[in-house]
Design an enzyme around this catalytic site. Structure first.
Site, short mmCIF file in Angstrom:
data_model
loop_
_atom_site.label_atom_id
_atom_site.label_comp_id
_atom_site.label_asym_id
_atom_site.label_seq_id
_atom_site.Cartn_x
_atom_site.Cartn_y
_atom_site.Cartn_z
N CYS A 47 0.82 -1.22 0.00
CA CYS A 47 0.00 0.00 0.00
C CYS A 47 0.84 1.26 0.00
O CYS A 47 0.40 2.29 -0.47
CB CYS A 47 -0.96 0.01 1.19
SG CYS A 47 -0.19 0.41 2.77
N LEU A 274 3.70 13.32 7.34
CA LEU A 274 4.38 13.95 6.20
C LEU A 274 4.49 13.00 5.02
O LEU A 274 4.24 13.38 3.87
CB LEU A 274 5.81 14.33 6.60
CG LEU A 274 6.08 15.72 7.12
CD1 LEU A 274 7.54 15.83 7.47
CD2 LEU A 274 5.71 16.77 6.08
N ARG A 927 -14.84 -13.40 -6.27
CA ARG A 927 -15.22 -14.58 -5.49
C ARG A 927 -16.75 -14.65 -5.26
O ARG A 927 -17.32 -13.75 -4.65
CB ARG A 927 -14.51 -14.49 -4.15
CG ARG A 927 -14.24 -15.79 -3.47
CD ARG A 927 -13.42 -15.51 -2.23
NE ARG A 927 -12.74 -16.70 -1.76
CZ ARG A 927 -11.83 -16.71 -0.80
NH1 ARG A 927 -11.47 -15.60 -0.21
NH2 ARG A 927 -11.26 -17.83 -0.42
N GLU A 1276 -15.00 -20.42 -3.10
CA GLU A 1276 -15.87 -19.24 -3.07
C GLU A 1276 -17.01 -19.31 -2.05
O GLU A 1276 -17.48 -18.28 -1.58
CB GLU A 1276 -16.52 -19.06 -4.44
CG GLU A 1276 -15.55 -18.82 -5.56
CD GLU A 1276 -16.27 -18.93 -6.88
OE1 GLU A 1276 -16.55 -17.89 -7.47
OE2 GLU A 1276 -16.55 -20.07 -7.31
C1 FAD Z 1 -1.72 4.13 8.64
C2 FAD Z 1 -1.97 5.27 9.57
C3 FAD Z 1 -3.04 5.18 10.44
C4 FAD Z 1 -3.29 6.25 11.29
N1 FAD Z 1 -4.35 6.14 12.14
C5 FAD Z 1 -4.63 7.16 12.99
C6 FAD Z 1 -5.73 7.09 13.88
O1 FAD Z 1 -6.45 6.11 13.93
N2 FAD Z 1 -5.95 8.15 14.69
C7 FAD Z 1 -5.16 9.26 14.67
O2 FAD Z 1 -5.40 10.16 15.42
N3 FAD Z 1 -4.12 9.35 13.84
C8 FAD Z 1 -3.84 8.33 13.01
N4 FAD Z 1 -2.78 8.45 12.16
C9 FAD Z 1 -2.03 9.70 12.12
C10 FAD Z 1 -0.82 9.65 13.05
O3 FAD Z 1 -1.23 9.70 14.36
C11 FAD Z 1 0.04 10.86 12.73
O4 FAD Z 1 0.46 10.74 11.40
C12 FAD Z 1 1.28 10.90 13.58
O5 FAD Z 1 0.99 10.99 14.91
C13 FAD Z 1 2.22 12.01 13.16
O6 FAD Z 1 3.45 11.87 13.83
P1 FAD Z 1 4.83 11.76 13.05
O7 FAD Z 1 5.90 11.71 14.06
O8 FAD Z 1 4.81 10.64 12.12
O9 FAD Z 1 4.83 13.13 12.27
P2 FAD Z 1 5.63 13.51 10.97
O10 FAD Z 1 4.93 12.99 9.78
O11 FAD Z 1 7.06 13.17 11.11
O12 FAD Z 1 5.46 15.09 11.03
C14 FAD Z 1 4.21 15.67 10.94
C15 FAD Z 1 4.27 17.18 11.09
O13 FAD Z 1 4.61 17.52 12.40
C16 FAD Z 1 5.68 18.44 12.44
N5 FAD Z 1 6.46 18.15 13.64
C17 FAD Z 1 6.81 16.94 14.10
N6 FAD Z 1 7.46 17.07 15.27
C18 FAD Z 1 7.55 18.39 15.52
C19 FAD Z 1 8.12 19.14 16.56
N7 FAD Z 1 8.71 18.57 17.60
N8 FAD Z 1 8.02 20.49 16.49
C20 FAD Z 1 7.40 21.08 15.46
N9 FAD Z 1 6.85 20.42 14.45
C21 FAD Z 1 6.92 19.09 14.48
C22 FAD Z 1 6.41 18.22 11.16
O14 FAD Z 1 7.09 19.38 10.78
C23 FAD Z 1 5.30 17.84 10.22
O15 FAD Z 1 4.75 19.00 9.66
C24 FAD Z 1 -2.48 7.40 11.28
C25 FAD Z 1 -1.39 7.48 10.39
C26 FAD Z 1 -1.15 6.42 9.55
C27 FAD Z 1 0.00 6.50 8.59
S1 FES Z 2 3.22 -1.42 2.12
FE1 FES Z 2 1.43 -1.30 3.32
S2 FES Z 2 2.22 -0.61 5.19
FE2 FES Z 2 3.91 -0.50 3.90
#
Ligand code: FAD
Ligand code: FES
Ligand code: FES
Length: 1345
Positions: A47, A274, A927, A1276
């Site tokens: 994905c 991001l 299916r 199926e």
């Molecule tokens: C498959 C999947 C399922 C998800 N399911 C849920 C769900 O069920 N419920 C839910 O609430 N969320 C869900 N999320 C979202 C997830 O919670 C957020 O994407 C995640 O918490 C972001 O954190 P990160 O560290 O990955 O951020 P990043 O992607 O690394 O950064 C995000 C943003 O935050 C900024 N940032 C990060 N740290 C700082 C800092 N210290 N100071 C200033 N700016 C900062 C960055 O500049 C950027 O703009 C899901 C995401 C995915 C991919």
């Molecule tokens: S390919 Fe689906 S989580 Fe990475």
């Protein structure tokens, strides 16, 4: 240009080996690096958005705060390669291998039959392996949690959990108490013939054989990395790519200075927000700052008034920190922590929680953020830091709305989040409702907090925030202010609901749709909170003044159930099957639960799928350009800007096709007109996949929109837009019968479509050869002969120059019958034009957009019956949404009509079906081929009759079921004996009648939760209704060392066909399976094959293999007779010496199917599979959520060739069916654009959707003379049994409506999503919400069924 000389060296370890990369691309992910650079292809792409877990690997890092090594699972597709500096990565290849040593995790998942196609298996292995690295004896809860982020489309999860459970410290499964029989398995009246223990087996694998887990054998954390971590590099590391620079400072000071220098640069932490945004929304950031090495951001401080958690802490770490604090502090102080923890448990999967940071979560301000509403109501503050100094800002509605005055300044970063303790008389709660319980973004969520004036129930402070109802988290500040001072009672509740609905208003056209549902949740959540607080107050009652407590509201016992959320439970269950005859030779594997041939290779990642084939010389990549209009004339296609891009080699359009461009109205590449969004127009060929994809965006297509544009079945009927003539079957005199009945009902049923969601997307590799226009095609398909034929006509070269190879397919489910030929042909045109091998790997979004799926259905019925429920006349008219081309729609309509009667004998019947032509991607085989949709109409009819007669549906089912030898509507004779046996067994084993009473008892006592139970019979006809499809061939070679190579016409899709074929060959040749091998399916060895579909793959190919083996054995007979004491090898040697051919073609000229549609009579199917399923559910009337309590399936497999594989097929298809009927919902825009194009938006069942108790039994002692060794094809049939969950939900909803005096005959709509269930359980809250006049707004999505 990439600047390798200036770049720092990226140092990390993979599977114990050091990787040093100077030329690393900051835009690259770990997944690409593993697969492309290191050629470690065990880690899969499915994905690319963190939503499926196929790419799971383990990352180990030294934690600077705890000074321990932290092992955690991540989804490699979201891990930026540069973020791995100093980390150790373990992939499935590093865990174990069949060449060296298997890890117990790999051995157990394989031997427990936890793999079918095997595409999800490496991810499953890595999630489980990581769990065991941290907890060698995990609890069952930890196991479920660890696997919550891994999707499997084949197995139905039960055997995967079963394998994991063998490591757990406790196991509740009765099976494991050593009796071999589970108390849960049998009904109270255990008179079943299955009771004869010696014939019946409940063991599908031998746990005793498993090697034990020895944690000392694991890879150690590389000492070099440990040294690096202990003396951390303080220097800023910089990695330059072509477009992006990655900067990783070593100190906080440097980070803050960099933020001044690059104020626009985001901080990449988990990249889970991001990463997907950069991919899908095409965000671009030339500079990325990584704070990964800044330990200050991971600090946790416990203060007297609260908890300060570093912004860099992962959500998983946050979970641990909160849990620890909850254990330490008195309950009154931890209300907020509990609320956060509740949401953290269901937020995404484990991998995402391991990667995502608290800071990233807060700063992303995702509209569905689960934590921000709770943090906002709890007065959390954000500690910011910049080169200028520090400051605090509140995490309030202004921050969440992104107001500049309340936001971070560009040079600031978030250092930590402070979450205050709660206090006495303060209550905090969190609510969320998603499409399914786990691993799904919420539709709506909420954080609610109230502070009551000490010793009273009057509101001193109140905060409520919602997610999912706007572009950001929304605070209901105004409403809360107006409620201050009010008492916590019904009057306040009513007023609060009114205020909230006014303040949190959601326009009818709001993005995400489900508007009325969301409005209802806004007040339903409040009601839950209201009850929760009342309940808490009850506990504190002693502190009330007498006067206050007398006037206080109470929660009635009946309402208490509103308070409980459905817990995540660990499924249990028993699988029973008939053992082989005790006299069967031990070496004969037929009928035994033999492990899937590739299972161990699936588990080690050594099983090769199409895209795992190493890069071939001069290979190029292809990416497709699709239509953005639903119906338009193509005015021009300008490819010049794409061709200007470096590394772009060519653009393939319809003009490049040397032969035939598909069929009229179904072009491979559109040239003049497009008839749906997602139709393929051209394809870019480039040196890399990334370049090819980027170039597709540079292609400019101008269109002129055409009329009409039809998306819905309703519109198609209006415009008389059909793909083929009506199909009709009739018996008796329907009109006359309607005249004579006591009652009639007319109704409508809508069944949504379904996406195949095979884990391996469509892929093909075309290699042109230098001589004679030959082509080798490696393709993931169910029908290589069709690919071969299509490529031949497209290129205008004879079929004999084209060889298609299929090693294995990562799931097909019908989706890889027709479509792979399209991709194969387009790639082949590219290969011929450029002279290069072409690789085409569809990303998930394109795959879902282009390929279509199950046909949505609209059914109208009129049913006439007597007052005691005997149906005398039934008239059903079905319309399916076929999309823009014919594809398989005519066949699907035929099958639908042929199978519509299901298990019922109704004398006067009329079935009509039509396939609608609409401007949507063409729907195709899936299916069950129409049966799962059609039979839902029939069963809905039965339910409606039951409701009208005031009888339970099972009584109406029983009454109208076939009872004696009879003829179907198309006059095919059949004997319902086995059907009736399945039904009775199912009633008995599920203890249906006593449980029906228990359900009723429960429902009387609970107002907001209701249980429902349903039992569904099934008669499923197997096979294609065309004679030419009932044939198969095989080629068996015996080599001079005695080893045997089998090839046959079936494709390995995960259904274990190759395993079954080896079982057949082994029995026939009387040699062990280990002497026999199947390499691949190839059009060069077995020509003119039929698609592996319609459940008959093993039937027909098994007979062909049997035939070839018998020919060979006959040739060997004289030698064997002469030397009966000889060995197989001696006989083969002698045969060779005597010039006896050791190669034979086997052929099976199968069933003569016929169907005369004019007369409505025929013999279209070789045999039927019978079954029955009983399911029990519990629904939450306030949210629409449901819990699957128990499912019992009885299936007639006759003499199963392999019970482990057959039970796997039943379970897998049942769970897939359950998905169809409950959570899998396709959403289209009013312009015909498919929104649901990723696992984020399209929810297939996850591990927590498996019924809590899931029992499957193969009916013993049934026989069918027509098939190989009297076995039946089960690919199926289980799908439809998933509808038992749908009807159990409908049963619960009907109870609600009866109790509330609402008309019971509501419109049946599948899937029974939380939205539909909630809205059907009408109550005071659904009445409160504003309803929009549909004429006044443009909805976000349109229903197409
Ligand atoms: C498959 C999947 C399922 C998800 N399911 C849920 C769900 O069920 N419920 C839910 O609430 N969320 C869900 N999320 C979202 C997830 O919670 C957020 O994407 C995640 O918490 C972001 O954190 P990160 O560290 O990955 O951020 P990043 O992607 O690394 O950064 C995000 C943003 O935050 C900024 N940032 C990060 N740290 C700082 C800092 N210290 N100071 C200033 N700016 C900062 C960055 O500049 C950027 O703009 C899901 C995401 C995915 C991919
Ligand atoms: S390919 Fe689906 S989580 Fe990475
Ligand atoms: S085995 Fe899990 S997706 Fe196929």
């Amino acid at each position: 240009m990439r600047c390798a000389s200036r770049s720092d060296e990226l140092v990390f370890f993979v599977n114990g080996r050091k990787v040093m990369e100077r030329n690393v691309d900051p835009e690259g992910t770990l997944l690409t690096f593993l697969r492309k650079n290191l050629r470690l292809t065990g880690t899969k792409y499915a994905c690319g958005r963190g939503g499926c877990g196929a790419c799971t690997v383990m990352v180990s890092k030294h934690d600077p705060v705890s000074r321990k090594i932290r092992h955690f699972s991540v989804t490699a597709c979201l891990v930026p390669i540069c973020s791995l500096y100093g980390a150790a990565v373990t992939t499935v290849e590093g865990v174990g291998s069949i060449k060296t040593r298997l890890h117990p995790v790999q051995e157990r998942i394989a031997k427990s039959h936890g793999t079918q196609c095997g595409f999800c298996t490496p991810g499953m292995v890595m999630s489980m392996y990581t769990l065991l690295r941290n907890h060698p004896q995990p609890s069952e809860e930890q196991l479920t949690e660890a696997l919550g982020g891994n999707l499997c489309r084949c197995t139905g999860y039960r055997p995967i959990l079963e394998s994991g459970r063998t490591f757990c410290m406790e196991s509740n499964s009765c099976q494991q108490k050593g009796t071999g029989k589970c108390c849960l398995d049998w009904g109270e009246n255990d008179s079943s013939p299955l009771g004869k223990k010696n014939e019946i087996c409940t063991k599908l694998f031998a746990k005793e054989e498993f090697q034990s887990l020895d944690p000392t054998q694991e890879l150690i954390f590389p000492p070099e990395l440990l040294r690096m971590a202990e003396n951390p590099e303080k220097r800023t590391l910089t990695f330059y790519g072509e477009r992006v620079t990655w900067i990783s400072p070593g100190t906080l000071k440097d980070l803050l200075e960099l933020k001044v220098k690059h104020p626009e640069a985001p901080l990449v932490v988990g990249n889970t927000s991001l990463g997907p945004a950069m991919k899908s929304q095409r965000q671009f950031h030339p500079v990325l700052l990584s704070p990964a090495r800044i330990s200050e951001l991971s600090m946790v401080t416990k203060t007297s008034d609260g908890l300060t958690i570093g912004a860099g802490c992962s959500l998983a770490q946050t979970q641990d920190i909160l849990a620890e604090r909850i254990a330490e502090l008195p309950e009154e102080k931890t209300q907020t922590y509990r609320a956060l923890l509740k949401h953290l448990r269901s937020l995404a999967g484990q991998q995402i929680r391991n990667m995502a940071s608290l800071g990233g979560h807060v700063i992303s301000r995702h509209c569905c953020s689960d934590l921000n509403p709770v943090l906002a109501v709890s007065n959390a503050t954000l500690n910011l830091i910049s080169a200028e100094g520090t400051r605090q800002i509140p995490l309030n509605e202004h921050f969440l709305a992104g107001l500049a005055s309340a936001d971070l300044k560009p040079e600031e970063i978030l250092e930590s989040v402070h979450i205050p303790h709660s206090q006495k008389w303060e209550f905090v709660s969190a609510f969320r409702q998603a499409q399914c319980q786990q691993n799904a973004l919420p539709h709506v969520n909420a954080g609610m907090r109230v502070l009551l004036k000490e010793g009273t129930d009057s509101i001193e402070d109140l905060s409520i925030a919602y997610g999912g109802v706007g572009a950001a988290t929304i605070s209901a500040h105004r409403s809360c202010q107006q409620l201050l001072g009010r008492r916590w009672n019904e009057l306040m509740l009513d007023e609060a609901c009114r205020l909230l609905l006014d303040e949190v208003s959601l326009p009818g056209s709001a993005p995400g749709g489900r508007v009325e549902f969301k409005r209802t949740l806004v007040v339903s959540f409040l009601f839950k909170f209201y009850l929760e607080v009342l309940q808490e107050l009850k506990k504190l009652v002693k502190l009330f003044s007498v006067a206050d407590s007398r006037h206080r509201s109470e929660v009635s016992d009946q309402f208490l159930s509103a308070l409980e959320d459905f817990p995540v439970t660990i499924p249990q269950g028993v699988q029973t099957y008939q053992n082989v005859d005790p006299h069967q030779p031990l070496q004969d594997p037929v009928g035994r639960p033999i492990m899937h041939l590739s299972a161990l290779k699936h588990a080690t990642g050594e099983a090769m799928f199409c895209d795992d084939i190493p890069v071939v010389d001069k290979e190029l990549f292809m990416a497709l350009v699709t239509s953005s209009r639903a119906h338009a004339k193509i005015i021009s296609i300008d490819v010049s800007k794409a061709l200007e891009l470096p590394e772009v080699v060519d653009v393939i359009t319809a003009e490049d096709i040397p032969g035939t461009n598909g069929a009229e109205g179904d072009k491979l590449l559109a040239a003049e007109e497009v008839t749906c969004v997602g139709q393929i127009i051209c394809a870019v060929v480039a040196e890399t996949d990334v370049q090819a994809k980027r170039a597709t965006e540079k292609i400019e297509i101008t269109y002129k929109d055409l009329e009409p544009v039809i998306f819905t079945i309703k519109d198609a009927i209006k415009h008389n837009s059909f793909l083929c003539p009506e199909k009709k079957l009739e018996q008796g005199n329907v009109e006359e019968a309607f005249e004579k009945v006591d009652q009639t009902i007319e109704g409508e049923v809508h069944v949504g479509g379904q996406e195949h969601f095979y884990m391996e997307t469509q892929r093909v590799l075309v290699i042109p050869k230098t001589e004679d226009k030959e082509l080798d095609i490696y393709v993931s398909t169910q029908d290589p002969a069709h690919v071969q034929k299509t490529v031949s006509s497209t290129l205008n070269i004879p079929i004999n120059r084209i060889t298609c190879h299929v090693k294995r397919v990562g799931g097909g489910f019908g989706g890889k019958v027709g479509k792979p030929a399209v991709f194969g042909a387009i790639a082949a045109v590219g290969a011929i034009k450029t002279g290069h091998p072409i690789r085409l790997v569809l990303d998930r979004e394109d795959d879902m957009l282009i390929t279509g799926g199950r046909h949505p259905l609209f059914g109208k019925y009129k049913v006439g019956f007597t007052n005691n429920g005997r149906i005398k006349a039934l008239d059903i008219e079905c319309y399916i949404n076929g999309g823009c081309t014919l594809d398989d729609s005519e066949l699907v309509t035929e099958f639908l009509i042929l199978k519509l009667e299901n298990a019922y004998k109704i004398r006067n019947l009329r079935f009509r079906g039509r396939a609608c032509m609409t401007n949507l991607p063409s729907n195709t085989a899936f299916r069950g081929f129409g049966f799962p949709q059609g039979a839902l109409v029939t069963e809905s009819c039965i339910t409606a009759v039951a409701a009208k007669c005031g009888l339970p549906p099972e009584k109406i089912r029983e009454k109208n079921m076939y009872k004696t030898v009879d003829k179907t509507i198309y006059k095919q004779a059949f004997n319902p004996e086995t059907l009736i046996r399945c039904w009775n067994e199912c009633l008995d084993k599920s203890s249906f009648h006593s449980r029906r009473m228990q359900v009723e008892e429960f429902n009387k006592k609970n107002y907001w939760k209701k249980k429902g139970i349903a039992i569904i019979p099934m008669k499923f006809s197997v096979g294609f209704a065309a004679t030419s499809y009932h044939q198969a061939a095989a080629l068996v070679h015996i080599y001079t060392d005695g080893s045997v190579l089998v090839t046959h016409g079936g494709n390995e899709l995960g259904q274990g066909i190759h395993t079954k074929m080896l079982q057949v060959a082994s029995r026939e040749l009387k040699i062990p399976m280990s002497c026999i091998h199947i390499s691949e399916t190839s059009t060069a060895t077995v020509p003119n094959t039929i698609a592996t579909a319609a459940s008959v793959g093993a039937d027909v190919n098994g007979r062909a293999v049997q035939n070839a083996c018998q020919i060979l054995l006959k040739r060997l007979e004289p030698i064997i007779k002469k030397h009966p004491e000889g060995t197989w090898e001696n006989w083969i040697e002698a045969a060779f010496e005597q010039r006896i051919s050791l190669s034979a073609t086997g052929y099976f000229r199968g069933y003569k199917a016929f169907m005369d549609w004019e007369k409505g009579v025929g013999d279209p199917f070789p045999y039927y599979v019978y079954g029955a399923a009983c399911s029990e559910v519990e629904i939450d009337c306030l949210t629409g959520a449901h819990k699957k309590i128990r499912t019992d399936i009885i299936m007639d497999a006759c003499c199963s060739l392999n019970p482990a594989i057959d039970i796997g097929q039943i379970e897998g298809s049942f769970i897939q069916g359950m998905g169809l009927y409950t959570t899998e919902e396709l959403k289209y825009s009013p312009e015909g654009i498919l929104y649901s194009r990723s696992p984020d938006e399209y929810k297939i069942p996850t591990i927590t959707d498996v019924p809590e108790e899931f029992n499957v039994s193969l009916l013993p002692s049934s026989q069918t003379p027509l098939t190989i060794y009297s076995s039946k094809g089960l690919g199926e049939s289980g799908m439809f049994l998933g509808s038992s969950v749908f009807f159990a939900i409908a049963d619960a909803v009907a109870t609600v409506r009866r109790e509330r005096d609402i008309a019971e005959d509501f419109m049946v709509q599948s899937p029974a999503t939380p939205e539909r269930v909630r809205m059907a359980c009408a109550d005071r809250f659904t009445k409160m919400i504003p309803r929009d006049d549909p004429e006044t707004f443009k909805p976000w999505s349109i229903p197409i069924a």
